[in-house]
Design a protein around this motif. Sequence first.
Motif: not given
Lengths: 210, 141
Positions: A154, B77, B83, B86, B101, B103, B108, B132
């Motif tokens: 991320y 996601m 994302a 979120i 987060v 992935l 999360v 989502f």
Amino acid sequence: MYKFIFIISLCAAGSGWAHPVSFEDSKGVMGYHSPVLSHFQLNYSFRHWFAVGVHHFDIPDTRANRFSNFVSTNFLLKRWNGPSYQGNIYAVLGVGQSKFGDTSLGATLTKLQFDIEDRQYYFLTSYSQINSVREVELQDLVVRAGVAPYVASYKDIHSWLILEWRSNNVQQQGAFEDVTPFLRIFYKNLLFEIGQSFNGLTRFNYIAHF
Amino acid sequence: MKMLFTLIFVLNWSLLAKESDSHQKAELGITEKPQMSHQGHGEHKGHKGHKHKEGHKMKAGLEKMTPSQAVVKVQGMVCAFCAQGIEKNFKKKNEVSAVEVDLDKMQVLIKFKKGQSLTEASIKEVVTGAGFQYKGLKDAQ
């Protein structure tokens, strides 16, 4: 505000690479620039399935300036949230004005987009059309496929290699087809793409979400 | 008499085993499972339970506890760019102190401010509001 949009759109602008609707309460700034077509848009998403936007298209023409401005409603018609992928269908409906030389006409913008991606592969196709009250001014068909050379987390910098085929059919100019390899880089809420087409045209796109 | 000794031994053993288990959980970073409401939209006030900790006297009566964090499973996601929604919308919540987060695991982690938490309905609302699919809360907190 109009001046700001216009100035930005001269050096940037686009379509066919971005989500016209994002998450609830988000603001999006998106630009696509190429020597044959530029598109700049600002979106505000009220819901994850509904946004409003303003658009500026700039279509260079040797005979006269040609540009269009629209306000639009953007819809997420369908989303597939899969275990490892996401697919979307979007529609954009806009009304505004098209100007060619001294002639200014009422116009509409319609766009349909389908995209699907997982963390390594990406596919998108979209069709946009600008109609003035007299004629079809622009037809823009885009097909893109991309691959991520590595799967990023991320907070990492994400990179994608994307191949885009694009066909523009501009009124009185005829069709123009081009294939462009793009390098996409994004980090957090900022995305940037740059590519050079097989016809030697440099294109760049950007998106920022807030 | 033998029966009495046996009974005392069994009771002591079970108490020691329970204490050892709570120590192991603490070492693994496992706290109380959040008591998320499955109905309604109001903010959760916490749940009542006993607190077992060596060196502390058990308080008379029941003590209010809230989960310190929640792990939310999110389907669809796949894109870090998307994302963002979120993360941003959870951070808007007053009860939330941090959001992480993941992935890879499609989940999360939400860290709550001390003594605060969100209802499961609120968590679900944020996830679905970002576009989502909410897949529930993960057990281990």
